[in-house]
Every structure is written in structure tokens, then in C-alpha cells.
Write a protein that holds these residues in place. Structure first.
Motif, PDB file in Angstrom:
ATOM      1  N   GLN A 170       0.788  -1.114   0.058  1.00 58.09           N
ATOM      2  CA  GLN A 170      -0.096   0.015   0.017  1.00 58.09           C
ATOM      3  C   GLN A 170       0.919   1.193  -0.160  1.00 58.09           C
ATOM      4  OE1 GLN A 170      -3.601  -2.121   2.391  1.00 58.09           O
ATOM      5  NE2 GLN A 170      -2.652  -0.565   3.482  1.00 58.09           N
ATOM      6  N   GLU A 171       2.001   1.304   0.829  1.00 57.78           N
ATOM      7  CA  GLU A 171       3.073   2.292   0.800  1.00 57.78           C
ATOM      8  C   GLU A 171       3.405   2.523  -0.274  1.00 57.78           C
ATOM      9  OE1 GLU A 171       3.238   4.386   3.238  1.00 57.78           O
ATOM     10  OE2 GLU A 171       4.771   5.541   2.615  1.00 57.78           O
ATOM     11  N   VAL A 172       3.706   1.724  -1.290  1.00 60.05           N
ATOM     12  CA  VAL A 172       4.543   1.734  -2.565  1.00 60.05           C
ATOM     13  C   VAL A 172       3.552   1.801  -3.557  1.00 60.05           C
ATOM     14  CG1 VAL A 172       6.604   1.130  -1.470  1.00 60.05           C
ATOM     15  CG2 VAL A 172       5.176  -0.517  -2.776  1.00 60.05           C
ATOM     16  N   ALA A 173       2.111   2.099  -3.528  1.00 63.27           N
ATOM     17  CA  ALA A 173       1.227   1.937  -4.620  1.00 63.27           C
ATOM     18  C   ALA A 173       1.555   3.012  -5.790  1.00 63.27           C
ATOM     19  CB  ALA A 173      -0.168   2.534  -4.194  1.00 63.27           C
ATOM     20  N   GLY A 174       1.394   2.594  -6.908  1.00 60.09           N
ATOM     21  CA  GLY A 174       1.607   3.486  -8.254  1.00 60.09           C
ATOM     22  C   GLY A 174       3.116   3.652  -8.653  1.00 60.09           C
ATOM     23  N   THR A 175       3.986   2.780  -8.003  1.00 58.71           N
ATOM     24  CA  THR A 175       5.423   3.255  -8.135  1.00 58.71           C
ATOM     25  C   THR A 175       6.087   2.288  -9.001  1.00 58.71           C
ATOM     26  OG1 THR A 175       6.163   1.819  -6.312  1.00 58.71           O
ATOM     27  CG2 THR A 175       5.613   4.113  -5.797  1.00 58.71           C
ATOM     28  N   GLY A 176       5.393   1.244  -9.506  1.00 57.25           N
ATOM     29  CA  GLY A 176       6.287   0.033 -10.126  1.00 57.25           C
ATOM     30  C   GLY A 176       6.992  -0.952  -9.539  1.00 57.25           C
ATOM     31  N   VAL A 177       6.797  -0.759  -8.117  1.00 60.31           N
ATOM     32  CA  VAL A 177       7.367  -1.735  -7.349  1.00 60.31           C
ATOM     33  C   VAL A 177       6.144  -2.541  -6.609  1.00 60.31           C
ATOM     34  CG1 VAL A 177       8.592  -2.024  -5.170  1.00 60.31           C
ATOM     35  CG2 VAL A 177       9.187  -0.313  -6.383  1.00 60.31           C
ATOM     36  N   THR A 178       6.351  -3.886  -6.511  1.00 59.08           N
ATOM     37  CA  THR A 178       5.189  -4.547  -6.098  1.00 59.08           C
ATOM     38  C   THR A 178       5.696  -5.293  -4.835  1.00 59.08           C
ATOM     39  OG1 THR A 178       5.771  -6.678  -7.350  1.00 59.08           O
ATOM     40  CG2 THR A 178       4.160  -4.939  -8.244  1.00 59.08           C
ATOM     41  N   VAL A 179       4.862  -5.732  -3.830  1.00 57.20           N
ATOM     42  CA  VAL A 179       4.933  -6.483  -2.649  1.00 57.20           C
ATOM     43  C   VAL A 179       4.077  -7.579  -2.545  1.00 57.20           C
ATOM     44  CG1 VAL A 179       5.877  -6.263  -0.125  1.00 57.20           C
ATOM     45  CG2 VAL A 179       6.127  -4.108  -1.584  1.00 57.20           C
ATOM     46  N   ASN A 180       4.514  -8.620  -2.192  1.00 61.19           N
ATOM     47  CA  ASN A 180       3.792  -9.671  -2.243  1.00 61.19           C
ATOM     48  C   ASN A 180       4.088 -10.833  -1.239  1.00 61.19           C
ATOM     49  OD1 ASN A 180       1.491  -9.511  -4.428  1.00 61.19           O
ATOM     50  ND2 ASN A 180       3.400  -9.151  -5.675  1.00 61.19           N
ATOM     51  N   SER A 181       3.291 -11.810  -0.359  1.00 54.01           N
ATOM     52  CA  SER A 181       3.700 -12.791   0.179  1.00 54.01           C
ATOM     53  C   SER A 181       3.347 -13.887  -0.657  1.00 54.01           C
ATOM     54  CB  SER A 181       2.955 -12.894   1.247  1.00 54.01           C
ATOM     55  OG  SER A 181       3.120 -11.811   2.234  1.00 54.01           O
ATOM     56  N   VAL A 182       4.163 -14.974  -0.520  1.00 53.69           N
ATOM     57  CA  VAL A 182       4.063 -16.357  -1.258  1.00 53.69           C
ATOM     58  C   VAL A 182       3.673 -17.361  -0.169  1.00 53.69           C
ATOM     59  CG1 VAL A 182       5.187 -18.173  -2.461  1.00 53.69           C
ATOM     60  CG2 VAL A 182       5.199 -15.832  -3.171  1.00 53.69           C
ATOM     61  N   LEU A 183       2.730 -17.984  -0.229  1.00 55.98           N
ATOM     62  CA  LEU A 183       2.450 -19.120   0.743  1.00 55.98           C
ATOM     63  C   LEU A 183       2.676 -20.777   0.223  1.00 55.98           C
ATOM     64  CD1 LEU A 183       1.050 -16.441   1.736  1.00 55.98           C
ATOM     65  CD2 LEU A 183      -0.955 -17.799   2.652  1.00 55.98           C
ATOM     66  N   PRO A 184       3.869 -21.058   0.687  1.00 57.75           N
ATOM     67  CA  PRO A 184       4.150 -22.234   0.213  1.00 57.75           C
ATOM     68  C   PRO A 184       3.291 -23.382   1.361  1.00 57.75           C
ATOM     69  CG  PRO A 184       6.127 -21.384   0.725  1.00 57.75           C
ATOM     70  CD  PRO A 184       5.037 -20.400   1.239  1.00 57.75           C
ATOM     71  N   GLY A 185       3.065 -24.506   1.060  1.00 57.56           N
ATOM     72  CA  GLY A 185       2.481 -25.668   1.776  1.00 57.56           C
ATOM     73  C   GLY A 185       3.612 -26.492   2.197  1.00 57.56           C
ATOM     74  N   PRO A 186       3.273 -27.700   2.554  1.00 57.76           N
ATOM     75  CA  PRO A 186       4.194 -28.554   3.033  1.00 57.76           C
ATOM     76  C   PRO A 186       5.257 -29.156   1.881  1.00 57.76           C
ATOM     77  CG  PRO A 186       2.039 -29.711   3.226  1.00 57.76           C
ATOM     78  CD  PRO A 186       1.884 -28.319   2.971  1.00 57.76           C
ATOM     79  N   THR A 187       6.627 -28.714   1.800  1.00 56.86           N
ATOM     80  CA  THR A 187       7.448 -28.753   0.852  1.00 56.86           C
ATOM     81  C   THR A 187       8.543 -29.760   1.104  1.00 56.86           C
ATOM     82  OG1 THR A 187       7.000 -26.563   0.433  1.00 56.86           O
ATOM     83  CG2 THR A 187       8.734 -27.442  -0.680  1.00 56.86           C
ATOM     84  N   LEU A 188       9.220 -30.571   0.241  1.00 58.95           N
ATOM     85  CA  LEU A 188      10.184 -31.546   0.617  1.00 58.95           C
ATOM     86  C   LEU A 188      11.655 -30.927   0.628  1.00 58.95           C
ATOM     87  CD1 LEU A 188      10.987 -34.533   1.041  1.00 58.95           C
ATOM     88  CD2 LEU A 188      10.955 -35.019  -1.400  1.00 58.95           C
ATOM     89  N   THR A 189      11.782 -30.248   1.634  1.00 65.42           N
ATOM     90  CA  THR A 189      13.226 -29.753   1.987  1.00 65.42           C
ATOM     91  C   THR A 189      13.979 -30.677   2.889  1.00 65.42           C
ATOM     92  OG1 THR A 189      12.163 -28.560   3.696  1.00 65.42           O
ATOM     93  CG2 THR A 189      12.305 -27.195   1.746  1.00 65.42           C
ATOM     94  N   PRO A 190      15.025 -30.444   2.928  1.00 65.80           N
ATOM     95  CA  PRO A 190      15.852 -31.349   3.655  1.00 65.80           C
ATOM     96  C   PRO A 190      15.355 -31.617   5.189  1.00 65.80           C
ATOM     97  CG  PRO A 190      17.704 -30.109   2.243  1.00 65.80           C
ATOM     98  CD  PRO A 190      16.088 -29.603   2.405  1.00 65.80           C
ATOM     99  N   GLY A 191      15.072 -30.579   5.932  1.00 66.17           N
ATOM    100  CA  GLY A 191      14.686 -30.420   7.235  1.00 66.17           C
ATOM    101  C   GLY A 191      13.346 -31.372   7.116  1.00 66.17           C
ATOM    102  N   VAL A 192      12.543 -31.180   6.386  1.00 69.35           N
ATOM    103  CA  VAL A 192      11.152 -31.985   6.365  1.00 69.35           C
ATOM    104  C   VAL A 192      11.447 -33.121   6.014  1.00 69.35           C
ATOM    105  CG1 VAL A 192       9.087 -31.901   5.025  1.00 69.35           C
ATOM    106  CG2 VAL A 192       9.812 -29.738   5.906  1.00 69.35           C
ATOM    107  N   GLN A 193      12.202 -33.673   5.129  1.00 71.72           N
ATOM    108  CA  GLN A 193      12.655 -34.970   4.836  1.00 71.72           C
ATOM    109  C   GLN A 193      12.955 -35.769   5.991  1.00 71.72           C
ATOM    110  OE1 GLN A 193      14.664 -35.828   1.218  1.00 71.72           O
ATOM    111  NE2 GLN A 193      14.675 -37.942   1.545  1.00 71.72           N
ATOM    112  N   ASP A 194      14.126 -35.090   6.849  1.00 76.52           N
ATOM    113  CA  ASP A 194      14.309 -35.789   7.955  1.00 76.52           C
ATOM    114  C   ASP A 194      13.264 -35.974   9.168  1.00 76.52           C
ATOM    115  OD1 ASP A 194      17.067 -35.831   7.107  1.00 76.52           O
ATOM    116  OD2 ASP A 194      17.527 -33.976   8.064  1.00 76.52           O
TER     117      ASP A 194
END
Ligand SMILES: NC(=O)c1ccc[n+]([C@@H]2O[C@H](COP(=O)([O-])OP(=O)(O)OC[C@H]3O[C@@H](n4cnc5c(N)ncnc54)[C@H](OP(=O)(O)O)[C@@H]3O)[C@@H](O)[C@H]2O)c1
Length: 264
Positions: A170-194
Motif C-alpha cells: 500500500q505504501e508503494v502504490a503506483g510506483t512500479g514496485v510490487t510487494v507480495n507474500s508467497v504461501l508455500p504448503g508442505p514442501t520436501l526440503t532437507p529438514g522436512v525429509q528428516d
């Protein structure tokens, strides 16, 4: 859609392994100058070497810094004053009953998972605005919208990231800069594998352990398997690109449908 990030510099925090490393690979393959980050000099240097060999990119470098501290953020910013793409990915998680979490742990989770991204975005985003283009991406989690009983402190930080990223967008509205969140679900990373391997007997093959974990532990997943890090990286690379120009202030799911709400 040919994503071309040639000439753009991308910083991915927490990118010596897991989702961060996969995101860095996606960005490097798209032509970006990629900066890897982790807490340890040697692990960061190894990740740079491996990613360079894997992608053939000559534009991968690393800066070791603990982004959970003000000193670490200052070190990173001093070594890298400007970026075009900031991926706030570094994060920690561990199962602890909510009434057993002491003050220091609540604070540490906030510092590493939330304040790290705030500090970096506070420095880099106004400079992106000055140049008229930029991408800030917070790697949150499906835990932002479904608080996990076994790690409420983690869920708290992931929900907080959504508010921070929405407010910054909201703070950078209209500037060409975007800000977003990405919400992964359960993902096979080394820690999750262990973690999953440790739930079942040693003679259970990992594919079977994965199937059982998804059925018993993540029954709402529509994917019915763990997400691969590259699948998260694909969304991050798209959001980092020119093609995502109309997507800002969003909470973007790549969770295999595990969150049961239709919109986060
Ligand atoms: N895996 C999942 O299922 C999942 C699901 C949803 C969301 N997420 C989110 O995705 C992000 C990455 O998770 P992951 O599973 O890929 O984690 P991971 O495999 O444990 O990797 C974490 C990375 O962060 C780095 N790191 C940790 N603390 C740091 C700090 N203070 N400063 C700098 N680097 C730090 C680690 O590097 P060093 O150890 O070398 O310092 C490592 O490269 C997190 O924000 C997590 O909440 C993960």
C-alpha cells in the motif's frame, strides 16, 4: 512466457538450502545476478559453488550474514546497497507446545522470521521506488492462514508477514514496485525429509513415509504429496518477473490446496 531477469540483481535470504536455494536457482536460470545468503561463511560459499556449477551462471555470489539480527542486516546492506528483487525467505520452525514457549523464543521467532524481512525491505524498497521498478517477496506459509497447534509461534510470524507485506504494498502504490507474500504448503526440503523419515520405522521407504504423512498429517492437501522446492521457486520467479506487474499486495498460495479456505 520467457522470463528474462537479465540485468536485475536478486537477493534471496536463507538460500543455502531448501526453498531459498531453489528460488535462487530459478532466478539465476532467468538471468538474474543472484546473491545467496546464510548464516555460515562456508555453507554460503559451498552453495555459491554448487549453484554456479549447476546453472552455468557466472553471476552468483554469496554474503554470509544472520538476517535475524540488526548487525547481520547492516552487514548485508553494506555489502549490497541495492537490489531489484528481494526475497525474504529465511525462516525457522520447530514444534513446541504453545504454553511451553518462553518470551525469548517468541522474540527470536519474530526477529528471524518477521523483523529480518522488515529491516531489508525498509532499506531496499524506497531505493527500488527511486528507480521505478522492484519486487519484494515475503516467503510466508499456509501456516499464516491455518495456525499450526504444534508451533503457534511460527504461525504467528507467518501471519504477521502477510500484514507487513500488504502494508508495504500500500505504501508503494503506483510506483512500479510490487510487494507480495508467497504461501508455500508442505514442501520436501532437507529438514522436512528428516522430520518425516523420523516419524516412521527405518525400513519404511521414503515414498511410503511421504504418502502416510500426507494422509495422516496433512489430510486436506489436494496434491496428496509434498511440494517440490522447484514448484515454489516457479511462483517466486514469476512474481519476481515483469509478467507479474498487476499482482501486488497479494497473498499467493502455492500450497497444494492444503489451506481449505478458497482465498487466503
Ligand atoms: N519447507 C516447508 O514445508 C515450508 C512450508 C511453508 C513455508 N516455508 C517457509 O519457507 C522458508 C524456507 O523454508 P525451508 O524449509 O526451505 O527452510 P530450510 O531448508 O531450513 O532452510 C532455511 C534457510 O535459511 C537459512 N537461515 C536460517 N536462519 C537464518 C538467519 N538468521 N539468517 C540467514 N539465513 C538463515 C539457512 O541457512 P544456514 O543454515 O546456512 O544459515 C537455510 O539456508 C521459510 O520462511 C519457511 O517458513 C517452508
Amino acid at each position: 512466457m520467457n522470463i528474462d531477469l537479465t540485468g536485475k540483481t536478486a537477493l534471496v535470504t536463507g538460500s543455502t538450502s531448501g526453498i531459498g536455494l531453489a528460488a535462487a536457482e530459478g532466478l539465476a536460470r532467468a538471468g538474474a545476478d543472484v546473491v545467496l545468503n546464510g548464516r555460515d561463511e562456508q555453507r554460503t560459499a559451498n552453495a555459491v559453488k554448487n549453484l554456479t556449477e549447476k546453472t552455468g551462471s557466472t553471476k552468483v555470489r554469496g554474503i554470509a550474514a544472520d538476517v535475524g539480527t540488526a548487525e547481520g542486516a547492516a552487514k548485508l546492506i553494506e555489502a549490497l546497497p541495492d537490489v531489484d528483487v528481494l526475497v525474504n525467505n529465511a525462516g525457522i520452525f520447530e514444534a513446541v507446545p504453545v504454553f511451553d514457549i518462553p518470551d525469548e523464543e517468541w522474540q527470536r521467532y519474530f526477529d528471524v522470521n518477521v523483523l529480518s524481512g522488515i529491516r531489508l525491505a525498509r532499506h531496499y524498497t524506497p531505493r527500488m521506488v527511486g528507480r521505478g521498478w522492484g519486487r519484494v517477496i515475503f516467503v510466508s506459509s499456509e501456516s499464516a492462514v491455518q495456525t499450526p497447534t504444534e508451533m503457534v509461534h511460527y504461525g504467528m510470524t507467518k501471519t504477521a508477514q502477510l500484514a507487513v507485506s500488504r502494508g508495504m504494498a500500500q505504501e508503494v502504490a503506483g510506483t512500479g514496485v510490487t510487494v507480495n507474500s508467497v504461501l508455500p504448503g508442505p514442501t520436501l526440503t532437507p529438514g522436512v525429509q528428516d522430520f518425516i523419515a523420523g516419524l516412521y520405522d527405518e525400513d519404511v521407504p521414503f515414498e511410503e513415509a511421504e504418502r502416510r504423512f500426507m494422509a495422516e498429517g496433512r489430510p486436506t492437501s489436494l496434491l496428496k504429496r509434498l511440494i517440490r522446492p522447484v514448484e515454489i521457486a516457479n511462483l517466486i520467479t514469476y512474481v519476481a518477473s515483469e509478467f507479474s506487474s498487476a499482482t501486488t499486495g497479494g497473498a499467493l498460495r502455492v500450497d497444494g490446496g492444503v489451506a481449505t479456505a478458497i482465498i487466503p
